[in-house]
Design an enzyme around this catalytic site. Structure first.
Site, PDB file in Angstrom:
ATOM      1  N   THR A   1       2.006   2.326   5.455  1.00 30.32           N
ATOM      2  CA  THR A   1       2.391   0.941   5.634  1.00 30.32           C
ATOM      3  C   THR A   1       2.048   0.184   4.361  1.00 30.32           C
ATOM      4  O   THR A   1       1.133   0.576   3.630  1.00 30.32           O
ATOM      5  CB  THR A   1       1.633   0.307   6.806  1.00 30.32           C
ATOM      6  OG1 THR A   1       0.224   0.481   6.606  1.00 30.32           O
ATOM      7  CG2 THR A   1       2.029   0.944   8.123  1.00 30.32           C
TER       8      THR A   1
ATOM      9  N   SER B   1       0.791  -1.231   0.000  1.00 34.56           N
ATOM     10  CA  SER B   1       0.000   0.000   0.000  1.00 34.56           C
ATOM     11  C   SER B   1       0.823   1.281   0.000  1.00 34.56           C
ATOM     12  O   SER B   1       0.253   2.374  -0.094  1.00 34.56           O
ATOM     13  CB  SER B   1      -0.963  -0.001   1.181  1.00 34.56           C
ATOM     14  OG  SER B   1      -2.021  -0.890   0.952  1.00 34.56           O
TER      15      SER B   1
ATOM     16  N   ALA C   1     -14.981 -13.961  -4.460  1.00 27.32           N
ATOM     17  CA  ALA C   1     -14.761 -14.138  -5.903  1.00 27.32           C
ATOM     18  C   ALA C   1     -13.409 -13.582  -6.344  1.00 27.32           C
ATOM     19  O   ALA C   1     -12.818 -14.073  -7.316  1.00 27.32           O
ATOM     20  CB  ALA C   1     -15.883 -13.466  -6.699  1.00 27.32           C
TER      21      ALA C   1
END
Length: 410
Positions: free
Chosen positions: A360, A119, A178
């Site tokens: 982070t 991220s 999914a």
């Protein structure tokens, strides 16, 4: 998948428990661990490679070298396969690495190794969006429906600002089973287009009314990546390269989307088992298309530090947009610490009495924290190659201690 944490420093368990399912799938596919990996597990990391330390001018020793070395030794001593640390303080930089980048091959970790930064990619994405705002090609008040008509339920009430600061309320597609189904069937290279994953989120009712709460979601940054492509008429990757990677000469930063490979020298990533059991290599377990503009970049600690320094010292954004980016939102990010906040793609926390901005990055098998002071003069980048979902209490404690204290140097 990439995900955020309740605390900017503390990795937490994923929602949905898909790691356990991935372990089953890998086992069914016949994953084999080399004997050297087993030897590592039995030793809990105590036999890891010698710590390597490198520093830049001025040549005289300084406390940052010792702090970086202690950080990586603390992490590998707790049983993590490998660790890298970068400490920067007013022109002085130290990097240190310990343990293994590849357990099976017994290849030592180095500070030049490439790893998935998760991220931290969001900071790059947010920077491009805010550059477009500065160019008057986009407004923070533009809605998703206006920019990407019909792409997602409720898009007429969700703004660019709310995507950036995770107050959109949009359902996180990564929670939908999914999204992981192809990989659990053993198709590690299955490619998800960004629009398909955004559409998957759109099949779910929003979590709350836009602008009323904070809730971290990769859906937000997939939509931002698509908005970048719509406004510029170029691919997200092209805009990253043109606006950030090439100007800053980030030669070790790339966006591998249709390949499972990472440029060499590459850090392998692992799930840790119980004491005495071998770590499982999951470096190539899931296509990075599942993280794209939310978390698919690979880089080095040096490139990541260079990018954040450039960002916070005004080399990438005008003052007005940088001020918006570093303005923490009104909602609580971490219930255990009201001082922590989230701006437009940047997390805020305090380390050693210094307000720090960064992010982070937790993605399949790696954890990377990268934070800089508001003036860019003090930086900490800390990375390890074991998935936090599988850390012991001792390993979590070691990570928190290293994160909180390594920058306390003068």
């Amino acid at each position: 998948m990439t995900r955020d944490t309740a605390s900017p420093l503390r990795p937490t368990r994923r929602r949905g428990g898909w790691i356990a399912a991935l372990l089953v799938a890998a086992s069914a596919a016949g994953a084999v661990l080399a004997p050297s990996a087993t030897a590592f597990a039995a030793g809990h990391g105590t036999a890891a490679s010698p710590t390597a330390v490198r520093h830049t001018a001025p040549a005289r020793p300084w406390a940052g070298e010792r702090a970086a070395r202690q950080a990586v030794r603390r992490l590998t001593g707790a049983g993590l396969p490998g660790a890298i640390a970068l400490v920067r303080d007013h022109g002085r930089t130290a990097t240190a690495a310990a343990g293994y980048a590849d357990v099976a091959a017994r290849r030592p970790m180095t500070s030049a190794d490439h790893l998935r930064i998760g991220s931290n990619t969001k900071v790059f994405t947010a920077t491009v969006v805010l550059q477009l705002v500065a160019e008057h090609r986009l407004s923070l008040d533009d809605t998703v429906q206006h920019l990407l008509p019909g792409i997602i339920q409720g898009g007429d009430h969700v703004t660019v600002r709310q995507l950036l600061n995770h107050t959109s309320g949009l359902y996180p597609f990564e929670r939908d089973p999914a999204s992981m189904a192809p990989y659990l069937r053993g198709d590690a290279g299955y490619y998800w287009s960004p629009r398909r994953l955004a559409a998957l989120a759109g099949t779910h009712t929003p979590l709350f009314a836009p602008g009323t709460k904070f809730s971290y979601s990769n859906t937000n940054y997939f939509l931002l990546g698509l908005i970048i492509e719509k406004v510029t008429r170029h691919s997200y990757e092209q805009e990253l390269n043109r606006r950030i990677i090439t100007p800053l000469k980030l030669r070790d930063t790339r966006l591998p989307i249709r390949t499972l490979k990472i440029q060499n020298p590459a850090v392998h990533s692992y799930l840790l088992g119980k004491a005495g059991r071998a770590p499982q290599d999951i470096t190539f377990g899931i296509s990075p298309s599942t993280t794209w503009a939310a978390g698919a970049l690979t880089s080095t600690v040096t490139d990541l530090a260079r990018f954040e320094e450039a960002l916070l010292t005004g080399k990438l954004l005008p003052k007005a947009q940088l001020a918006e980016m570093t303005k923490a939102g009104p909602f609580t990010v971490d219930p255990t610490d009201p001082t922590k906040g989230y701006g437009l793609g940047l997390e805020k926390l305090t380390l050693c009495g210094v307000s720090m901005w960064g992010h982070t990055g937790t993605v399949l098998g790696t954890q990377t924290n990268a934070f800089s002071s508001a003036d860019g003069t003090r930086q900490l980048v800390l990375a390890t190659n074991a998935d936090p979902d599988t850390w012991t209490a001792g390993q979590i404690s070691a990570w928190l201690t290293a994160s909180r204290t390594t920058l306390c140097v003068r």
